[in-house]
Design a protein around this motif. Structure first.
Motif, PDB file in Angstrom:
ATOM      1  N   VAL A  46      28.169  -6.269  -2.081  1.00 25.14           N
ATOM      2  CA  VAL A  46      28.603  -5.686  -0.798  1.00 25.14           C
ATOM      3  C   VAL A  46      27.365  -5.191  -0.039  1.00 25.14           C
ATOM      4  N   THR A  47      26.568  -6.134   0.424  1.00 19.58           N
ATOM      5  CA  THR A  47      25.272  -5.805   1.005  1.00 19.58           C
ATOM      6  C   THR A  47      25.379  -5.085   2.345  1.00 19.58           C
ATOM      7  N   GLU A  48      26.551  -5.124   2.977  1.00 17.69           N
ATOM      8  CA  GLU A  48      26.718  -4.384   4.232  1.00 17.69           C
ATOM      9  C   GLU A  48      26.612  -2.873   4.019  1.00 17.69           C
ATOM     10  N   LEU A  49      26.700  -2.406   2.769  1.00 21.05           N
ATOM     11  CA  LEU A  49      26.565  -0.978   2.487  1.00 21.05           C
ATOM     12  C   LEU A  49      25.113  -0.545   2.338  1.00 21.05           C
ATOM     13  N   LEU A  50      24.193  -1.483   2.312  1.00 19.38           N
ATOM     14  CA  LEU A  50      22.791  -1.149   2.074  1.00 19.38           C
ATOM     15  C   LEU A  50      22.091  -0.751   3.368  1.00 19.38           C
ATOM     16  N   PRO A  51      21.086   0.110   3.274  1.00 16.35           N
ATOM     17  CA  PRO A  51      20.350   0.494   4.485  1.00 16.35           C
ATOM     18  C   PRO A  51      19.612  -0.674   5.132  1.00 16.35           C
ATOM     19  N   ARG A  60      43.240   2.402  -9.400  1.00 17.00           N
ATOM     20  CA  ARG A  60      42.013   2.966  -9.965  1.00 17.00           C
ATOM     21  C   ARG A  60      40.894   1.948  -9.753  1.00 17.00           C
ATOM     22  N   ILE A  61      39.806   2.386  -9.142  1.00 14.87           N
ATOM     23  CA  ILE A  61      38.681   1.500  -8.843  1.00 14.87           C
ATOM     24  C   ILE A  61      37.491   1.913  -9.694  1.00 14.87           C
ATOM     25  N   VAL A  62      37.000   0.998 -10.505  1.00 16.22           N
ATOM     26  CA  VAL A  62      35.819   1.227 -11.332  1.00 16.22           C
ATOM     27  C   VAL A  62      34.734   0.256 -10.881  1.00 16.22           C
ATOM     28  N   VAL A  63      33.544   0.777 -10.636  1.00 16.02           N
ATOM     29  CA  VAL A  63      32.405  -0.067 -10.265  1.00 16.02           C
ATOM     30  C   VAL A  63      31.537  -0.265 -11.497  1.00 16.02           C
ATOM     31  N   GLY A  64      31.395  -1.516 -11.927  1.00 18.87           N
ATOM     32  CA  GLY A  64      30.607  -1.824 -13.108  1.00 18.87           C
ATOM     33  C   GLY A  64      29.274  -2.449 -12.752  1.00 18.87           C
ATOM     34  N   VAL A  65      28.253  -2.164 -13.567  1.00 21.88           N
ATOM     35  CA  VAL A  65      26.929  -2.746 -13.338  1.00 21.88           C
ATOM     36  C   VAL A  65      26.274  -3.036 -14.684  1.00 21.88           C
ATOM     37  N   GLY A  66      25.574  -4.152 -14.765  1.00 18.32           N
ATOM     38  CA  GLY A  66      24.930  -4.555 -16.003  1.00 18.32           C
ATOM     39  C   GLY A  66      23.716  -3.706 -16.323  1.00 18.32           C
ATOM     40  N   GLU A  67      23.561  -3.405 -17.585  1.00 10.25           N
ATOM     41  CA  GLU A  67      22.407  -2.605 -18.008  1.00 10.25           C
ATOM     42  C   GLU A  67      21.095  -3.354 -17.817  1.00 10.25           C
ATOM     43  N   ALA A  68      21.154  -4.679 -17.759  1.00 14.13           N
ATOM     44  CA  ALA A  68      19.948  -5.478 -17.557  1.00 14.13           C
ATOM     45  C   ALA A  68      19.731  -5.850 -16.089  1.00 14.13           C
ATOM     46  N   SER A  69      20.536  -5.287 -15.193  1.00 13.91           N
ATOM     47  CA  SER A  69      20.455  -5.645 -13.773  1.00 13.91           C
ATOM     48  C   SER A  69      19.659  -4.649 -12.942  1.00 13.91           C
ATOM     49  N   ALA A  70      18.991  -3.722 -13.590  1.00 13.66           N
ATOM     50  CA  ALA A  70      18.261  -2.678 -12.853  1.00 13.66           C
ATOM     51  C   ALA A  70      17.300  -3.297 -11.841  1.00 13.66           C
ATOM     52  N   GLY A  71      17.377  -2.824 -10.606  1.00 12.26           N
ATOM     53  CA  GLY A  71      16.491  -3.288  -9.553  1.00 12.26           C
ATOM     54  C   GLY A  71      16.968  -4.511  -8.813  1.00 12.26           C
ATOM     55  N   GLN A  72      17.987  -5.176  -9.318  1.00 12.28           N
ATOM     56  CA  GLN A  72      18.517  -6.339  -8.618  1.00 12.28           C
ATOM     57  C   GLN A  72      19.420  -5.900  -7.473  1.00 12.28           C
ATOM     58  N   ILE A  73      19.695  -6.820  -6.555  1.00 12.42           N
ATOM     59  CA  ILE A  73      20.448  -6.428  -5.367  1.00 12.42           C
ATOM     60  C   ILE A  73      21.847  -5.941  -5.733  1.00 12.42           C
ATOM     61  N   THR A 131      23.847  -2.619  -4.667  1.00  8.56           N
ATOM     62  CA  THR A 131      25.144  -2.615  -3.980  1.00  8.56           C
ATOM     63  C   THR A 131      26.200  -1.885  -4.807  1.00  8.56           C
ATOM     64  N   SER A 132      26.136  -2.014  -6.129  1.00  9.20           N
ATOM     65  CA  SER A 132      27.102  -1.317  -6.987  1.00  9.20           C
ATOM     66  C   SER A 132      26.937   0.187  -6.854  1.00  9.20           C
ATOM     67  N   ALA A 133      25.689   0.644  -6.825  1.00 17.69           N
ATOM     68  CA  ALA A 133      25.439   2.076  -6.646  1.00 17.69           C
ATOM     69  C   ALA A 133      25.935   2.548  -5.285  1.00 17.69           C
ATOM     70  N   ALA A 134      25.723   1.735  -4.256  1.00 20.40           N
ATOM     71  CA  ALA A 134      26.165   2.112  -2.911  1.00 20.40           C
ATOM     72  C   ALA A 134      27.686   2.184  -2.827  1.00 20.40           C
ATOM     73  N   LEU A 135      28.368   1.238  -3.467  1.00 20.01           N
ATOM     74  CA  LEU A 135      29.829   1.249  -3.455  1.00 20.01           C
ATOM     75  C   LEU A 135      30.366   2.459  -4.211  1.00 20.01           C
ATOM     76  N   ALA A 136      29.811   2.737  -5.381  1.00 16.46           N
ATOM     77  CA  ALA A 136      30.264   3.895  -6.150  1.00 16.46           C
ATOM     78  C   ALA A 136      30.067   5.183  -5.344  1.00 16.46           C
ATOM     79  N   ALA A 137      28.938   5.294  -4.659  1.00 17.99           N
ATOM     80  CA  ALA A 137      28.693   6.482  -3.838  1.00 17.99           C
ATOM     81  C   ALA A 137      29.726   6.584  -2.720  1.00 17.99           C
TER      82      ALA A 137
END
Length: 274
Positions: A128-133, A214-227, A231-237
């Motif tokens: 969901v890149t529209e949430l990114l600055p 119930r909405i859960v945002v999941g992200v891979g532990e090996a995906s740090a720094g990837q787009i 986006t997952s962090a932005a959606l969760a926020a």
């Protein structure tokens, strides 16, 4: 070895015929990818079918889900309506839905626009890149990727895609096998008719938090720094939550479904497991 019985079917919806597969018994769990379809989701579906009725589908324009107009764009809203129709067709809803990548955007659109069909959404790495600055730069990058593919430079389009996604490339990795005709058709549809609509979709926080699912945002532990980590962090926020870790990276459910499935079960079980 456990062999899971798979029942395949086709459902006519406006503008397309949807291929779907059902396996297992228990509460309904829908696995949704985009562009990935039933072939990629089957190993995970087999594992989860031990305690769920698992529905997978080829998103319209991909695999055996044939659109009436092969040049019509696929949007998250269209794909969400398709999943809603499948859940209604099976008459087992509301469902739990695991969506990954573009399929996570489909799952979010489903919760937003068809709240009666879903009670839980696990959105794994939605782009969901529209949430990114830097959304404008991301938009331009997607247009460059699409234009590169349309000009006939398929390797260049993939290089631009991986670079934009910040997915590292292994210089020592062997070249992938030559794609078959279906893979080439799926690739073409994804680049030309699916990627733009998926990345332009913007979630409605009010609809998602107020829709009852119930909405859960999941992200891979090996995906740090990837787009998709961003986006997952932005959606969760946006939703007032925190991303929930999953093993592996963006396609861990394909690369290591045996490790992925137990974690997905934990997350589906409830907030105490997040």
């Amino acid at each position: 070895m456990n062999h899971t019985t798979v029942t395949a079917g086709s459902l006519r919806v406006p503008g397309a015929a949807l291929h779907y597969e059902v396996r297992g018994q228990g509460p309904l769990l829908v696995l949704v990818g985009a562009p990935m379809g039933t072939r990629f989701l089957a190993p995970l579906a087999d594992l989860l079918a031990a305690d769920h009725t698992v529905l997978t589908t080829d998103p319209r324009g991909i695999g055996a889900s044939v659109p009436d107009d092969p040049d019509a764009d696929s949007t998250p809203a269209l794909r969400a309506a398709d999943v809603a129709a499948l859940v209604l067709h099976l008459d087992m809803g509301p469902a739990a839905v695991f969506g990954t990548s573009g399929g996570a955007v489909t799952a979010l659109a489903l919760a937003q626009e068809h709240p009666g069909r879903v009670h839980t959404v696990v959105a794994h790495e939605p782009p969901v890149t529209e949430l990114l600055p830097d959304a404008a730069a991301r938009r331009a990058a997607v247009e460059d990727i699409i234009a590169t593919y349309a000009a006939g430079d398929v390797p260049g389009a993939w290089m631009r895609f991986l670079s934009n996604a910040a997915i590292p490339m292994d210089p020592d990795a062997p070249p992938p096998p030559a794609p078959d005709a279906q893979q080439m058709a799926d690739e073409r549809f994804w680049f030309l008719h699916e990627m733009r609509g998926t990345t332009l979709w913007r979630p409605d926080a009010g609809a998602l938090t107020g829709g009852g699912a119930r909405i859960v945002v999941g992200v891979g532990e090996a995906s740090a720094g990837q787009i998709c980590d961003r986006t997952s962090a932005a959606l969760a926020a946006l939703l007032g939550t925190e991303p929930v870790p999953f093993p592996g990276g963006h396609i861990a459910f394909v690369e290591d479904p045996v490790t992925f499935a137990p974690r997905l079960r934990e997350v589906l079980a409830g907030p105490a497991q997040d």
